[in-house]
Design a protein around this motif. Sequence first.
Motif, mmCIF file in Angstrom:
data_model
loop_
_atom_site.group_PDB
_atom_site.id
_atom_site.type_symbol
_atom_site.label_atom_id
_atom_site.label_comp_id
_atom_site.label_asym_id
_atom_site.label_seq_id
_atom_site.Cartn_x
_atom_site.Cartn_y
_atom_site.Cartn_z
ATOM 1 N N ASN B 2 0.815 -1.221 0.000
ATOM 2 C CA ASN B 2 0.000 0.000 0.000
ATOM 3 C C ASN B 2 0.848 1.270 0.000
ATOM 4 O OD1 ASN B 2 0.897 -0.450 2.543
ATOM 5 N ND2 ASN B 2 -1.141 -0.715 3.468
ATOM 6 N N GLN B 3 2.184 1.069 -0.031
ATOM 7 C CA GLN B 3 3.036 2.250 -0.165
ATOM 8 C C GLN B 3 2.920 2.805 -1.587
ATOM 9 O OE1 GLN B 3 6.673 0.423 1.079
ATOM 10 N NE2 GLN B 3 6.990 1.962 2.635
ATOM 11 N N LYS B 31 8.085 0.177 -4.651
ATOM 12 C CA LYS B 31 9.251 0.149 -3.774
ATOM 13 C C LYS B 31 9.772 -1.271 -3.624
ATOM 14 C CE LYS B 31 10.723 1.630 0.807
ATOM 15 N NZ LYS B 31 12.100 1.525 0.339
ATOM 16 N N ASP B 67 5.753 10.214 -5.079
ATOM 17 C CA ASP B 67 4.454 10.838 -4.848
ATOM 18 C C ASP B 67 4.441 12.347 -5.037
ATOM 19 O OD1 ASP B 67 2.151 9.492 -4.615
ATOM 20 O OD2 ASP B 67 1.877 9.830 -2.453
#
Lengths: 278, 259
Positions: B2-3, B31, B67
């Motif tokens: 969920n990163q 990641k 992000d």
Amino acid sequence: MIEVIRQYEFLQNAFLTGMIIGIIAPLLGAFIVVRRLSLIADALSHVTLAGIAAGLYFNQTFAFLSWLNPLYSGMVFSVVGSLFLERLRTVYKHYQELAIPIILSGGIGIGAIFISLADGFNTDLFSYLFGSVSAVSRNDLWAICLISIIVLVVIFLLYKELFLLSFDEEHAKASGIPAKSIHFIFIILVALVIAASMRIVGILLVSALMTLPVAAAMRMAKGFKQTIVYSVLFGEVAVIIGLVSAFYLDLAPGGTIVVSSILILLLVISAKKFIKVG
Amino acid sequence: MNQPPIIEINNVSYRYDRDNVLENIQLSVPKGAFLGLVGPNGSGKSTLLKLILGLLKVKEGEIFLFDTPQKSFKSWDRIGFVSQKANSFNTGFPATVYEVVASGLTKKVGLFRLPGSKEKQEIKAAVEAVGMEQFLTRNIGELSGGQQQRVFIARAIVSKPDILILDEPTVGVDSKNVQSFYEMLSYLNKKMDITLLLVTHDIGIISDKVTHVACLNKYLHFHGSMKQFETLDETDLSDLYGHGIHLLEHHHDHQGADV
Ligand SMILES: Nc1ncnc2c1ncn2[C@@H]1O[C@H](COP(=O)(O)OP(=O)(O)OP(=O)(O)O)[C@@H](O)[C@H]1O
Ligand SMILES: [Mg+2]
């Protein structure tokens, strides 16, 4: 020699100036050589010539400009020339070396016009072309000191950025450092050092003092810092030998300094060969 | 999972002069991934990397790094880069291995500041991670192509980036050393937790190390995990990649065949 120098102010000026440019010219030269920009120094020195000629013409022709030191007009031309040079190098992205003959011939052309406009400064001009032991005034010395301090401080502060830019321009840009501005500052430093050095070595031989000591240093240095140290060392030795012999033999110091640099270079090359064989 | 992904590319198209060399690219690098980016010569792989790194300007579509929209992204020291041209640099340059690796810290140390003893430690650690510690004071030009490439990787990881982007790093590395080179990359990925984006023509050799694969040829033809990639059959592949057949063949017989 020391005694003679104590006696004459002009000799003090010449030797102090010589020692200073013996440091800053090869220091900047190290960056110029590794970036394969040696010819840029040549182009800018010819633009400086135009500035000198313009200065000589103006202070001879217009009484109200008689205070104008050709050193300053040379400096202004040199800096303006460096800006043009950069502009041309971006216009001709894939033929960057084309900028050099354009600027170089432009410099000589403008210089030739000013020289022929005012005939009668031949001896002065000779000293600007090939350097002089007697022409450096106290004012020149101060101006050159100031330039050198600026150069030394900027190189010290921007050393790692300049190194990265020289070693790998693409990586410099990718790593997010302001590569353009730093290159720009660098070119202005080159222009200033050329103007500062020309009193001693002369316009036509400035680039030699920036490149020959570096060429010798690169033969024996491990790494870039060592290259700089050796370059400055060789530059100093060449300037001292050159100035002393110019004074005693009554020769143009530009010639003696450059010949000394070439001798040092030959010595280093043959010493290296000798060590390898032996 | 969920990163947010480290790199997110949304609908990016790019052209140099007239025709698009990239069309509507949609790609994300999660990641911890080891993403292999493959495609024939001229398919736009280097162009895509240059867009990610900001060496070329994104005109159509958008790229997010950590992000953050690329336009306002500032922490470039979190991204390490080894370019395709790294081994065609000026080999006469008088710089030691130490100096080259130190130059990777330029941005992180910051303007007008000098590297201190902490940085010295970091430089030594990076050089050790690529197994080049016995060459610290050698001039870079006096090393072999493969050794130079290791030094450039050390330069890229010295600032402890989260992701390392490599553009065909094994060009000029002989096939004997390619294997150990990839072992080293795998070590960086697994042990040092560095996400990898690798442009390569050797996907066959490293299929047991990469976690994700992307096939590019102007369009992004395939993007998925290595497992999904391996389930594709040869006709799928040649559709995707032009001459994709080599890929898996390579994988099966690389032990003996390629010298
Ligand atoms: N600077 C440039 N100016 C104009 N066109 C370019 C430029 N660089 C690349 N191209 C074109 O863009 C396309 C993609 O090139 P790119 O270098 O991204 O391919 P690549 O996938 O990295 O190829 P390779 O495997 O050979 O490295 C090619 O058709 C190329 O001709
Ligand atoms: Mg490429």
